[in-house]
Design a protein around this motif. Structure first.
Motif, PDB file in Angstrom:
ATOM      1  N   ASP A  55      -5.699  -4.753  12.433  1.00  0.00           N
ATOM      2  CA  ASP A  55      -6.186  -3.529  12.562  1.00  0.00           C
ATOM      3  C   ASP A  55      -4.988  -2.382  12.102  1.00  0.00           C
ATOM      4  O   ASP A  55      -5.524  -1.515  11.212  1.00  0.00           O
ATOM      5  CB  ASP A  55      -6.826  -3.129  14.093  1.00  0.00           C
ATOM      6  N   ASP A  56      -3.961  -2.668  12.445  1.00  0.00           N
ATOM      7  CA  ASP A  56      -2.774  -1.578  12.066  1.00  0.00           C
ATOM      8  C   ASP A  56      -2.422  -1.817  10.333  1.00  0.00           C
ATOM      9  O   ASP A  56      -2.341  -0.951   9.716  1.00  0.00           O
ATOM     10  CB  ASP A  56      -1.605  -1.813  12.799  1.00  0.00           C
ATOM     11  N   LEU A  57      -2.883  -3.178  10.043  1.00  0.00           N
ATOM     12  CA  LEU A  57      -2.397  -3.023   8.562  1.00  0.00           C
ATOM     13  C   LEU A  57      -3.537  -2.616   7.588  1.00  0.00           C
ATOM     14  O   LEU A  57      -3.415  -1.864   6.790  1.00  0.00           O
ATOM     15  CB  LEU A  57      -2.523  -4.672   8.161  1.00  0.00           C
ATOM     16  N   GLU A  58      -4.729  -2.527   8.206  1.00  0.00           N
ATOM     17  CA  GLU A  58      -6.043  -2.153   7.590  1.00  0.00           C
ATOM     18  C   GLU A  58      -5.834  -0.406   7.954  1.00  0.00           C
ATOM     19  O   GLU A  58      -6.218   0.203   6.750  1.00  0.00           O
ATOM     20  CB  GLU A  58      -7.270  -2.482   8.164  1.00  0.00           C
ATOM     21  N   GLY A  59      -5.417  -0.014   8.894  1.00  0.00           N
ATOM     22  CA  GLY A  59      -5.234   1.401   9.117  1.00  0.00           C
ATOM     23  C   GLY A  59      -4.234   2.017   8.077  1.00  0.00           C
ATOM     24  O   GLY A  59      -4.611   3.065   7.712  1.00  0.00           O
ATOM     25  N   PHE A  60      -3.031   1.177   7.922  1.00  0.00           N
ATOM     26  CA  PHE A  60      -2.083   1.554   7.069  1.00  0.00           C
ATOM     27  C   PHE A  60      -2.600   1.762   5.433  1.00  0.00           C
ATOM     28  O   PHE A  60      -2.257   2.894   4.876  1.00  0.00           O
ATOM     29  CB  PHE A  60      -0.987   0.799   7.182  1.00  0.00           C
ATOM     30  N   VAL A  61      -3.500   0.728   5.245  1.00  0.00           N
ATOM     31  CA  VAL A  61      -4.039   1.052   3.810  1.00  0.00           C
ATOM     32  C   VAL A  61      -5.023   2.061   3.747  1.00  0.00           C
ATOM     33  O   VAL A  61      -4.940   3.047   2.672  1.00  0.00           O
ATOM     34  CB  VAL A  61      -4.885  -0.184   3.408  1.00  0.00           C
ATOM     35  N   ARG A  62      -5.770   2.314   4.767  1.00  0.00           N
ATOM     36  CA  ARG A  62      -6.719   3.497   4.704  1.00  0.00           C
ATOM     37  C   ARG A  62      -6.038   4.840   4.599  1.00  0.00           C
ATOM     38  O   ARG A  62      -6.406   5.625   3.954  1.00  0.00           O
ATOM     39  CB  ARG A  62      -7.580   3.323   5.799  1.00  0.00           C
ATOM     40  N   SER A  63      -4.817   4.847   5.303  1.00  0.00           N
ATOM     41  CA  SER A  63      -4.028   6.201   5.390  1.00  0.00           C
ATOM     42  C   SER A  63      -3.662   6.309   4.027  1.00  0.00           C
ATOM     43  O   SER A  63      -3.489   7.528   3.576  1.00  0.00           O
ATOM     44  CB  SER A  63      -3.072   6.170   6.530  1.00  0.00           C
ATOM     45  N   LEU A  64      -3.085   5.336   3.477  1.00  0.00           N
ATOM     46  CA  LEU A  64      -2.411   5.616   2.109  1.00  0.00           C
ATOM     47  C   LEU A  64      -3.462   6.159   1.114  1.00  0.00           C
ATOM     48  O   LEU A  64      -3.343   6.961   0.304  1.00  0.00           O
ATOM     49  CB  LEU A  64      -2.053   4.340   1.434  1.00  0.00           C
ATOM     50  N   ARG A  65      -4.780   5.441   1.176  1.00  0.00           N
ATOM     51  CA  ARG A  65      -5.977   6.176   0.286  1.00  0.00           C
ATOM     52  C   ARG A  65      -6.313   7.277   0.570  1.00  0.00           C
ATOM     53  O   ARG A  65      -6.497   7.904  -0.276  1.00  0.00           O
ATOM     54  CB  ARG A  65      -7.110   4.921   0.665  1.00  0.00           C
ATOM     55  N   GLU A  66      -6.305   7.521   1.869  1.00  0.00           N
ATOM     56  CA  GLU A  66      -6.766   9.090   2.072  1.00  0.00           C
ATOM     57  C   GLU A  66      -5.796  10.079   1.756  1.00  0.00           C
ATOM     58  O   GLU A  66      -6.079  11.220   1.111  1.00  0.00           O
ATOM     59  CB  GLU A  66      -6.830   8.996   3.614  1.00  0.00           C
ATOM     60  N   SER A  67      -4.294   9.632   1.805  1.00  0.00           N
ATOM     61  CA  SER A  67      -3.415  10.698   1.476  1.00  0.00           C
ATOM     62  C   SER A  67      -3.303  10.885   0.056  1.00  0.00           C
ATOM     63  O   SER A  67      -2.768  12.092  -0.493  1.00  0.00           O
ATOM     64  CB  SER A  67      -1.945  10.164   2.120  1.00  0.00           C
ATOM     65  N   GLN A  68      -3.824   9.904  -0.764  1.00  0.00           N
ATOM     66  CA  GLN A  68      -3.761  10.075  -2.132  1.00  0.00           C
ATOM     67  C   GLN A  68      -4.959  10.862  -2.865  1.00  0.00           C
ATOM     68  O   GLN A  68      -5.070  11.174  -3.786  1.00  0.00           O
ATOM     69  CB  GLN A  68      -3.900   8.636  -2.845  1.00  0.00           C
ATOM     70  N   HIS A  69      -6.078  10.990  -1.895  1.00  0.00           N
ATOM     71  CA  HIS A  69      -7.331  11.779  -2.230  1.00  0.00           C
ATOM     72  C   HIS A  69      -7.125  12.990  -2.002  1.00  0.00           C
ATOM     73  O   HIS A  69      -8.441  13.729  -1.640  1.00  0.00           O
ATOM     74  CB  HIS A  69      -8.337  10.725  -1.716  1.00  0.00           C
ATOM     75  N   GLN A  70      -6.243  13.683  -1.261  1.00  0.00           N
ATOM     76  CA  GLN A  70      -6.162  14.877  -0.717  1.00  0.00           C
ATOM     77  C   GLN A  70      -5.451  15.833  -1.759  1.00  0.00           C
ATOM     78  O   GLN A  70      -4.673  15.700  -2.890  1.00  0.00           O
ATOM     79  CB  GLN A  70      -5.476  15.013   0.477  1.00  0.00           C
TER      80      GLN A  70
END
Length: 70
Positions: A55-70
């Motif tokens: 779950d933390d690995l998946e969350g890390f990837v989501r956070s990377l994706r979200e930070s790049q879309h801001q």
């Protein structure tokens, strides 16, 4: 539910080593350990081992994706 004896589904594992996390992310082991120690990737310690939840690995990837879309 998986057929009896089928353990090939990676989702059955709740914890992975930093080396396994590195392989899953396509990063080096050293990079993953750096992310852990910098507090950017959560981990837990079990005995002498440092482990990361799926779950933390998946969350890390989501956070990377979200930070790049801001």
């Amino acid at each position: 539910m998986l057929p009896h004896g089928d353990t090939t589904n990676a989702r059955l594992r709740l914890l992975v080593s930093t080396s396994e996390a590195a392989a899953a992310l396509g990063l080096s082991h050293r990079t993953v350990r750096g992310l852990v120690y910098a507090g950017k990737l959560r981990s837990i310690k079990v005995g002498a081992r440092r482990l990361i939840t799926v779950d933390d690995l998946e969350g890390f990837v989501r956070s990377l994706r979200e930070s790049q879309h801001q």
